[in-house]
Design an enzyme around this catalytic site. Structure first.
Site, PDB file in Angstrom:
ATOM      1  N   GLU A  63     -11.278  -1.197  -3.502  1.00 45.72           N
ATOM      2  CA  GLU A  63     -10.611  -0.437  -2.438  1.00 45.72           C
ATOM      3  C   GLU A  63      -9.479   0.385  -3.066  1.00 45.72           C
ATOM      4  O   GLU A  63      -9.325   0.466  -4.280  1.00 45.72           O
ATOM      5  CB  GLU A  63     -10.043  -1.400  -1.383  1.00 45.72           C
ATOM      6  CG  GLU A  63      -9.036  -2.397  -1.954  1.00 45.72           C
ATOM      7  CD  GLU A  63      -8.724  -3.551  -1.025  1.00 45.72           C
ATOM      8  OE1 GLU A  63      -9.486  -3.768  -0.060  1.00 45.72           O
ATOM      9  OE2 GLU A  63      -7.725  -4.256  -1.275  1.00 45.72           O
ATOM     10  N   ASP A  98       0.818  -1.228   0.000  1.00 45.22           N
ATOM     11  CA  ASP A  98       0.000   0.000   0.000  1.00 45.22           C
ATOM     12  C   ASP A  98       0.848   1.272   0.000  1.00 45.22           C
ATOM     13  O   ASP A  98       0.574   2.205   0.772  1.00 45.22           O
ATOM     14  CB  ASP A  98      -0.931   0.035   1.221  1.00 45.22           C
ATOM     15  CG  ASP A  98      -1.634  -1.280   1.490  1.00 45.22           C
ATOM     16  OD1 ASP A  98      -1.929  -1.998   0.524  1.00 45.22           O
ATOM     17  OD2 ASP A  98      -1.896  -1.579   2.672  1.00 45.22           O
TER      18      ASP A  98
END
Length: 317
Positions: free
Chosen positions: A200, A31
């Site tokens: 997401e 991420d």
């Protein structure tokens, strides 16, 4: 706007060609949020580990995209009293001389404490402290788990935050000091802007007046995680899915997603900073951070990104 613009020249003074290799960081990190602070490239990633161990953030800085200095534990749950597990997905920016780190914590479900928090520091490397002493967003609105936030500064100086898991994406308007939310013109506080196939990991940037909205699809633990995008005339969309630009490559890696974008100052050059799962690795947390170039065609559409082991070369041309 992409949060990378500055006026210095020191970042680009190197004269010898330096090869960056993927992955760019040692260890399991995911991420990644890439940004330029104070003449340097920075990466703020998730420490990829089981939720009970994922309790801190490291940061990394570099002047040449090849040699990365580790800044350990710029924020950890000892500074965030409500975060008991699963701190991940940092989103960072500078505003009025302060450095902010937004994060997700606790893998929150209905009725639980957790969600999106915000921390602040005087330097990019921290130490960061919890700004609010509680989540900025705790509740599940429009079906969106409050995770995977990205904070975006629009052309007029307004700060918006895009966030959401469980296949729903909301946007909110932030107070300039990031202590809370402001209402939109219609009096509401949350707008769902979920594009087709969204899961997401939202991200936004502006190029030539257009709003490029990007997100991750598929399951983060599997091989088919990928990145898609849309282009709109407004930060509110509508965001009509155009296509996939980052996905598995059987010769390089699988599970490629949850990315950010860095624009090189004063150049029409863009990098995608993302995580992927090396071939032969099947563990959910066996994710590594990589950087590759992201290019556009003559119509402004993003071309499919070719994942590489060599990464990018420096100085940048």
């Amino acid at each position: 706007m992409i949060k990378t613009f500055f006026t210095t020249t020191s970042l680009f003074l190197a004269t010898t060609l330096i090869a960056q290799k993927n992955p760019v960081l040692n260890g399991n990190y995911a991420d990644p949020e890439g940004i330029i602070y104070n003449d340097k490239y920075w990466i703020f990633p998730t420490y990829s580990a089981p939720y009970e161990e994922q309790l801190f953030f490291d940061a990394f800085s570099s002047s040449d995209l090849a040699h990365w200095e580790k800044h350990p534990r710029v924020l950890q749950n000892t500074q965030v009293k409500w975060a008991e597990k699963a701190m991940w997905a940092p989103a960072v920016l500078e505003n009025n001389g302060k450095y902010y780190l937004f994060f997700s914590a606790n893998d929150v479900h209905e009725g639980e404490i957790g969600g999106i928090g915000v921390a602040v520091a005087d330097k990019p490397e921290g130490p960061y402290t919890d700004l609010l002493g509680k989540p900025l967003i705790n509740d599940i609105i429009n079906g969106a788990q409050p995770i995977d936030q990205f904070v975006f500064k629009d052309k007029d100086g307004t700060f918006y935050m895009y966030y959401g898991g469980w296949k729903h994406c909301n946007m909110v308007k932030l107070k300039p000091d990031f202590t809370g939310l402001l209402p939109f013109d219609d009096g509401t506080y949350y707008k769902e802007i979920t594009p087709k196939d969204y899961v997401e990991g939202p991200f936004m940037f502006i190029k030539e007046g257009k709003y490029y909205f990007m997100w991750s699809e598929g399951g983060w633990t599997g091989p088919d995680y990928k990145v898609a995008y849309a282009i709109a005339d407004s930060p509110f969309g509508p965001f009509e899915r155009i296509g996939t630009i980052l996905e598995r490559d059987p010769e390089v890696a699988v599970g490629a997603g949850h990315h950010s974008v860095i624009k090189v100052p004063n150049k029409d050059k863009y990098f995608i900073v993302y995580h992927r799962r090396p071939l032969g690795k099947e563990g959910a947390n066996e994710r590594v951070t990589c950087i590759d170039e992201m290019k556009f065609d003559k119509k402004g559409r993003i071309q499919p990104v070719k994942m590489t082991f060599k990464g990018v070369k420096y100085p940048l041309k």
